[in-house]
Design a protein around this motif. Structure first.
Motif, PDB file in Angstrom:
ATOM      1  N   PRO A   1     -11.534   1.829   1.836  1.00  0.00           N
ATOM      2  CA  PRO A   1     -10.082   1.795   1.622  1.00  0.00           C
ATOM      3  C   PRO A   1      -9.693   2.817   0.540  1.00  0.00           C
ATOM      4  N   VAL A   2      -8.569   3.507   0.752  1.00  0.00           N
ATOM      5  CA  VAL A   2      -8.147   4.534  -0.209  1.00  0.00           C
ATOM      6  C   VAL A   2      -7.975   3.916  -1.602  1.00  0.00           C
ATOM      7  N   LEU A   3      -7.498   2.653  -1.631  1.00  0.00           N
ATOM      8  CA  LEU A   3      -7.300   1.980  -2.919  1.00  0.00           C
ATOM      9  C   LEU A   3      -8.635   1.867  -3.670  1.00  0.00           C
ATOM     10  N   ASP A   4      -9.693   1.515  -2.948  1.00  0.00           N
ATOM     11  CA  ASP A   4     -11.007   1.395  -3.594  1.00  0.00           C
ATOM     12  C   ASP A   4     -11.498   2.757  -4.076  1.00  0.00           C
ATOM     13  N   ALA A   5     -11.274   3.776  -3.233  1.00  0.00           N
ATOM     14  CA  ALA A   5     -11.698   5.126  -3.616  1.00  0.00           C
ATOM     15  C   ALA A   5     -10.994   5.539  -4.910  1.00  0.00           C
ATOM     16  N   ALA A   6      -9.683   5.236  -4.961  1.00  0.00           N
ATOM     17  CA  ALA A   6      -8.903   5.594  -6.154  1.00  0.00           C
ATOM     18  C   ALA A   6      -9.468   4.882  -7.379  1.00  0.00           C
ATOM     19  N   ARG A   7      -9.763   3.600  -7.209  1.00  0.00           N
ATOM     20  CA  ARG A   7     -10.297   2.814  -8.339  1.00  0.00           C
ATOM     21  C   ARG A   7     -11.601   3.417  -8.835  1.00  0.00           C
TER      22      ARG A   7
ATOM     23  N   HIS B   1      -6.579  11.616   9.221  1.00  0.00           N
ATOM     24  CA  HIS B   1      -7.876  11.394   8.582  1.00  0.00           C
ATOM     25  C   HIS B   1      -7.896  10.022   7.890  1.00  0.00           C
ATOM     26  N   LEU B   2      -6.807   9.295   8.075  1.00  0.00           N
ATOM     27  CA  LEU B   2      -6.751   7.899   7.626  1.00  0.00           C
ATOM     28  C   LEU B   2      -6.824   7.021   8.870  1.00  0.00           C
ATOM     29  N   SER B   3      -7.348   5.809   8.705  1.00  0.00           N
ATOM     30  CA  SER B   3      -7.395   4.901   9.855  1.00  0.00           C
ATOM     31  C   SER B   3      -5.970   4.557  10.290  1.00  0.00           C
ATOM     32  N   GLY B   4      -5.844   3.988  11.495  1.00  0.00           N
ATOM     33  CA  GLY B   4      -4.521   3.688  12.046  1.00  0.00           C
ATOM     34  C   GLY B   4      -3.758   2.652  11.233  1.00  0.00           C
ATOM     35  N   VAL B   5      -2.450   2.628  11.482  1.00  0.00           N
ATOM     36  CA  VAL B   5      -1.576   1.685  10.770  1.00  0.00           C
ATOM     37  C   VAL B   5      -1.983   0.257  11.139  1.00  0.00           C
ATOM     38  N   THR B   6      -2.114  -0.601  10.124  1.00  0.00           N
ATOM     39  CA  THR B   6      -2.592  -1.967  10.390  1.00  0.00           C
ATOM     40  C   THR B   6      -1.435  -2.928  10.629  1.00  0.00           C
ATOM     41  N   GLU B   7      -1.803  -4.084  11.132  1.00  0.00           N
ATOM     42  CA  GLU B   7      -0.840  -5.164  11.328  1.00  0.00           C
ATOM     43  C   GLU B   7      -0.069  -5.449  10.040  1.00  0.00           C
ATOM     44  N   ALA B   8      -0.853  -5.537   8.954  1.00  0.00           N
ATOM     45  CA  ALA B   8      -0.247  -5.875   7.663  1.00  0.00           C
ATOM     46  C   ALA B   8       0.800  -4.826   7.284  1.00  0.00           C
ATOM     47  N   GLU B   9       0.509  -3.574   7.559  1.00  0.00           N
ATOM     48  CA  GLU B   9       1.480  -2.526   7.226  1.00  0.00           C
ATOM     49  C   GLU B   9       2.730  -2.657   8.087  1.00  0.00           C
ATOM     50  N   ASN B  10       2.528  -2.954   9.358  1.00  0.00           N
ATOM     51  CA  ASN B  10       3.698  -3.149  10.221  1.00  0.00           C
ATOM     52  C   ASN B  10       4.548  -4.304   9.727  1.00  0.00           C
ATOM     53  N   ARG B  11       3.865  -5.391   9.335  1.00  0.00           N
ATOM     54  CA  ARG B  11       4.598  -6.562   8.834  1.00  0.00           C
ATOM     55  C   ARG B  11       5.379  -6.182   7.579  1.00  0.00           C
ATOM     56  N   TYR B  12       4.709  -5.429   6.705  1.00  0.00           N
ATOM     57  CA  TYR B  12       5.381  -5.025   5.463  1.00  0.00           C
ATOM     58  C   TYR B  12       6.601  -4.163   5.779  1.00  0.00           C
ATOM     59  N   ALA B  13       6.414  -3.182   6.700  1.00  0.00           N
ATOM     60  CA  ALA B  13       7.496  -2.248   7.016  1.00  0.00           C
ATOM     61  C   ALA B  13       8.675  -2.958   7.670  1.00  0.00           C
ATOM     62  N   GLU B  14       8.395  -4.060   8.359  1.00  0.00           N
ATOM     63  CA  GLU B  14       9.496  -4.805   8.974  1.00  0.00           C
ATOM     64  C   GLU B  14      10.401  -5.411   7.919  1.00  0.00           C
ATOM     65  N   LYS B  15       9.765  -5.926   6.863  1.00  0.00           N
ATOM     66  CA  LYS B  15      10.530  -6.639   5.837  1.00  0.00           C
ATOM     67  C   LYS B  15      11.113  -5.717   4.782  1.00  0.00           C
ATOM     68  N   ARG B  16      10.394  -4.677   4.445  1.00  0.00           N
ATOM     69  CA  ARG B  16      10.826  -3.805   3.346  1.00  0.00           C
ATOM     70  C   ARG B  16      10.759  -2.368   3.806  1.00  0.00           C
ATOM     71  N   VAL B  17      11.218  -1.486   2.946  1.00  0.00           N
ATOM     72  CA  VAL B  17      11.207  -0.080   3.330  1.00  0.00           C
ATOM     73  C   VAL B  17       9.815   0.501   3.071  1.00  0.00           C
TER      74      VAL B  17
ATOM     75  N   LEU C   1      -0.035   2.044   2.997  1.00  0.00           N
ATOM     76  CA  LEU C   1      -0.521   1.128   1.968  1.00  0.00           C
ATOM     77  C   LEU C   1      -2.003   1.456   1.767  1.00  0.00           C
ATOM     78  N   SER C   2      -2.355   1.836   0.548  1.00  0.00           N
ATOM     79  CA  SER C   2      -3.712   2.339   0.341  1.00  0.00           C
ATOM     80  C   SER C   2      -4.769   1.251   0.451  1.00  0.00           C
ATOM     81  N   CYS C   3      -4.336  -0.022   0.372  1.00  0.00           N
ATOM     82  CA  CYS C   3      -5.323  -1.094   0.539  1.00  0.00           C
ATOM     83  C   CYS C   3      -5.679  -1.248   2.016  1.00  0.00           C
ATOM     84  N   GLN C   4      -4.813  -0.740   2.877  1.00  0.00           N
ATOM     85  CA  GLN C   4      -5.027  -0.895   4.316  1.00  0.00           C
ATOM     86  C   GLN C   4      -5.628   0.361   4.950  1.00  0.00           C
ATOM     87  N   ALA C   5      -5.212   1.518   4.448  1.00  0.00           N
ATOM     88  CA  ALA C   5      -5.634   2.777   5.061  1.00  0.00           C
ATOM     89  C   ALA C   5      -7.060   3.117   4.624  1.00  0.00           C
ATOM     90  N   LEU C   6      -7.909   3.371   5.598  1.00  0.00           N
ATOM     91  CA  LEU C   6      -9.310   3.670   5.294  1.00  0.00           C
ATOM     92  C   LEU C   6      -9.557   5.174   5.407  1.00  0.00           C
TER      93      LEU C   6
END
Ligand code: FES
Length: 672
Positions: free
Chosen positions: A14-20, A59-75, A82-87
């Motif tokens: 996950p990009v978030l882990d790489a960043a950490r 070069h990032l993995s596809g958009v996840t369910e969680a990201e779609n859910r997030y995008a539905e509710k917020r901008v 979301l770097s926790c989702q994108a690999l």
């Protein structure tokens, strides 16, 4: 980007882990569940010769369910992931945007536009806690800590004992899901992360305060710890003024009145409390959402705010009760924010050079520069830091309130109607002016309307510097500051006033209901005393570093930001320097406070820098007097100003004689 850190990671990280792993701070409240939206990043497209790689969004993995859910509710702005989702699936140049905006925030007044990389001392961490089980009799708090260790990787976290009585209720209210505020800057408490607040369920708001306690005004900024944005700013007069206009009279008040210290501490804390209420309401959050606060101020304001008697600062050796940074809990000083919030007060540099100067230093970074940089916070007590990454020295100079318009016959604070710009015709000696609130010069069309609408009410600090500079350049005053009475024959603007002469800057105007504004000989003297005090302080620091020239000058504070660098040099307020290297840097103390609020590494940085700054007590230096006397002249009796001479036509040297001798203001006069 923008940190520029790079590394290699196995596919699927996950990009978030790489960043950490790279030590790049990306906010995350939900612990990588795709709920909080704080961890947004953007993959850049294209070939980056500089990095030697080609980057693309795929070069990032596809958009996840969680990201779609997030995008539905917020901008979720296009292109953001979301770097926790994108690999990581290939080479990438990843942008960490500093402006992740989750909730629409009211931005009333931007404190400053500077983007500060975030790594705050308090972080919000969402956890899901195991429900109690008769077979495993671990306490609720213990299971919460276990979850924090497991999900967030904290080593031996603790819970503030104050929270223990509420913990069962909070966990049940959140149905075993809670968001913890974890303070990770635990130097003061002997180290280790500590849970300072618990919010039931998922909580996505965490703010901090950055406050600059000035002796006349208190300025506070409410900033989101999660996005780094300034959500609201507010200011209020410092109510301690009723105990004493200037700092020394406040110290005297403490010395004369047994209750004095307590009264002044209460006054400033109450005023800050009112500001907090205003800010919190304006931003649509609650006081409980304020989880951190950073304070700066000059040493006397610093001591009074912390409840420390400032008497020792009233005389040599100007001993500070504490010079290092102070960390405490908000409730210890009755701040109306979250009870567990930590308060960080920047270190003081010396008995006259306070935490405000430390904040200015942090913001302007002379300690990071190659160039010999002079940083001046021009107040009634100028705080001066000089040096570069090799060595820094600091001092203060009692300039008095002349630059703020006090002690000047037509002086006033910078407000609409105040004259802020002046030019004087070298031949006719006729002036033209500009006032705050209008764009036109007084000889241009439209000025009459400005004069009618806002008036011409007085002259503010930057106007005083310009009028004195112009009077010198036009030959109205000689290098000793004496107004040339012989010019009365040439211009009716030069008028006898008592035993000396004055210059009529504004005739007054009945339609604009304004009175005439004159520059008196005593006004010129007041400016000479103030600028000589400042220059002498600067010169002592230059002596200490063996310098004849500085390479860059930064003028902080409201006054410093508005003065024209050329005129500051014409009157010899600052030493000679390439004029394009002289900059007004605005509210640098506020910026430094926000930096310490948003990134704890800045706290360590300024603590370390302050320890190695060499302090000079100007009043004790034998050469102060000598420098002061030379600096009474325009621009200076002995110093050369080659860069200035290349930029403006300096008048031929003229000494009329007959001026009173200026003597330096004694320490213990007025200070900022
Ligand atoms: S960490 Fe919360 S959405 Fe990614």
């Amino acid at each position: 980007m923008p940190s520029g850190k790079r590394g290699r990671f196995p596919k699927g990280t996950p990009v978030l882990d790489a960043a950490r792993q790279l030590g790049v701070y990306i906010e995350s409240v939900c612990g990588g569940r795709g709920i909080c939206g704080r961890c947004q990043i953007e993959a850049q497209e294209g070939h980056f010769a500089k990095h030697g790689i080609s980057s693309a969004a795929d070069h990032l993995s596809g958009v996840t369910e969680a990201e779609n859910r997030y995008a539905e509710k917020r901008v979720l702005t296009k292109g953001r992931r979301l770097s926790c989702q994108a690999l990581v699936e290939g080479d990438l140049v990843v942008d960490v945007p500093q402006d992740v905006q989750i909730n629409r925030q009211i931005v009333r007044k931007r404190a400053e536009t500077r983007v500060i990389e975030r790594d705050p001392a308090t972080q919000l961490c969402y956890v899901e806690v195991e429900e109690p089980d008769m077979e495993k009799p671990l306490g609720d708090a213990d299971r919460l800590l276990h979850a924090l260790e497991k999900e967030w990787g904290f080593q031996k976290p603790r819970i503030a004992s104050r929270l223990l009585p509420q913990i069962q209720k909070l966990l049940r209210a959140g149905e075993w899901k809670v968001t913890c505020a974890v303070y990770i800057d635990g130097r003061a408490e002997g180290g280790g992360p500590i849970v300072t607040a618990i919010f039931p369920g998922f909580h996505n708001v965490g703010c901090g305060l950055a406050v600059d306690i000035g002796s006349t005004t208190i300025a506070a900024h409410l900033t989101s710890l999660l996005s780094g944005r300034t959500m609201a700013s507010a200011g209020a007069p410092n109510p301690q003024i009723r105990f004493g206009e200037d700092l020394m009279s406040r110290v005297s008040y403490v010395m004369m009145n047994p209750e004095g210290r307590a009264q002044m501490t209460k006054a400033v804390r109450d005023a800050i409390g009112v500001l907090i209420a205003e800010l919190v309401q304006g931003a649509g959050i609650t006081a409980d959402d304020v989880l951190e606060a950073v304070f700066v101020g000059n040493p006397i304001m610093h001591h009074l705010f912390l409840g420390i008697d400032p008497t020792e600062l009233g005389g040599a050796p100007f001993a500070l009760a504490v010079s290092d940074a102070v960390t405490l809990e908000a409730r210890e000083i009755g701040l109306p924010i979250n009870d567990g919030a930590h308060v960080y007060v920047l270190p003081c540099i010396a008995g006259h050079v306070g935490a405000d100067a430390a904040a200015v230093t942090l913001a302007e970074g002379p300690h990071r520069a190659d160039e010999m940089t002079l940083v001046v916070d021009v107040g009634t007590n100028a705080e001066i830091v000089l040096g570069n990454k090799e060595k820094l020295v600091a001092a203060s100079s009692p300039t008095g309130p002349a630059f703020e318009g006090a002690e000047i016959s037509g002086g006033q604070r910078a407000a609409p109607g105040a004259i802020e710009r002046v030019r004087i015709d070298r031949e006719t000696l006729e002036p033209k002016i500009k006032v705050i609130g209008g764009d036109e010069w007084s000889n241009e069309e439209g000025f009459e309307k400005v004069a009618r609408d806002v008036g011409v009410t007085g002259i503010c600090g930057s106007g005083i510097i310009e009028v004195v500079g112009e009077m010198y350049l036009a030959g109205i005053i000689d290098e000793d500051g004496v107004i040339d009475g012989s010019l009365a024959a040439k211009s009716e603007r030069i008028q006898p006033t008592g035993r000396t002469f004055s210059y009529l800057l504004w005739r007054g105007d009945e339609a604009a209901k304004s009175q005439e504004i004159k520059i008196l000989q005593t006004d010129i003297r007041a400016i000479q005393l103030a600028k000589a005090a400042l220059y002498a302080g600067v010169r002592l620091l230059m002596d200490r570093l063996g310098l004849e020239q500085v390479e860059a000058i930064k003028l902080a504070g409201a006054f410093g930001s508005y003065i024209d660098p050329t005129y500051a040099m014409v009157i010899g307020l600052i030493p000679d320097c390439p004029i394009d290297k002289v900059k007004g840097v605005g509210n640098a103390a506020g910026t430094g406070a926000r930096m310490a609020l948003l990134n704890r590494s800045y706290r360590r940085e300024i603590e370390e820098v302050v320890r190695r700054i060499e302090k000079i007590e100007t009043a004790m230096e034998p050469r102060f007097q000598e420098h002061f006397v030379a600096a009474m002249a325009f621009p200076n009796k002995v110093e050369a100003f080659p860069h200035l001479a290349g930029a403006v036509t300096l008048p031929p040297r003229k000494v009329l004689g007959g001026g009173e001798d200026g003597r330096p203001r004694r320490r213990g006069g007025r200070r900022r």
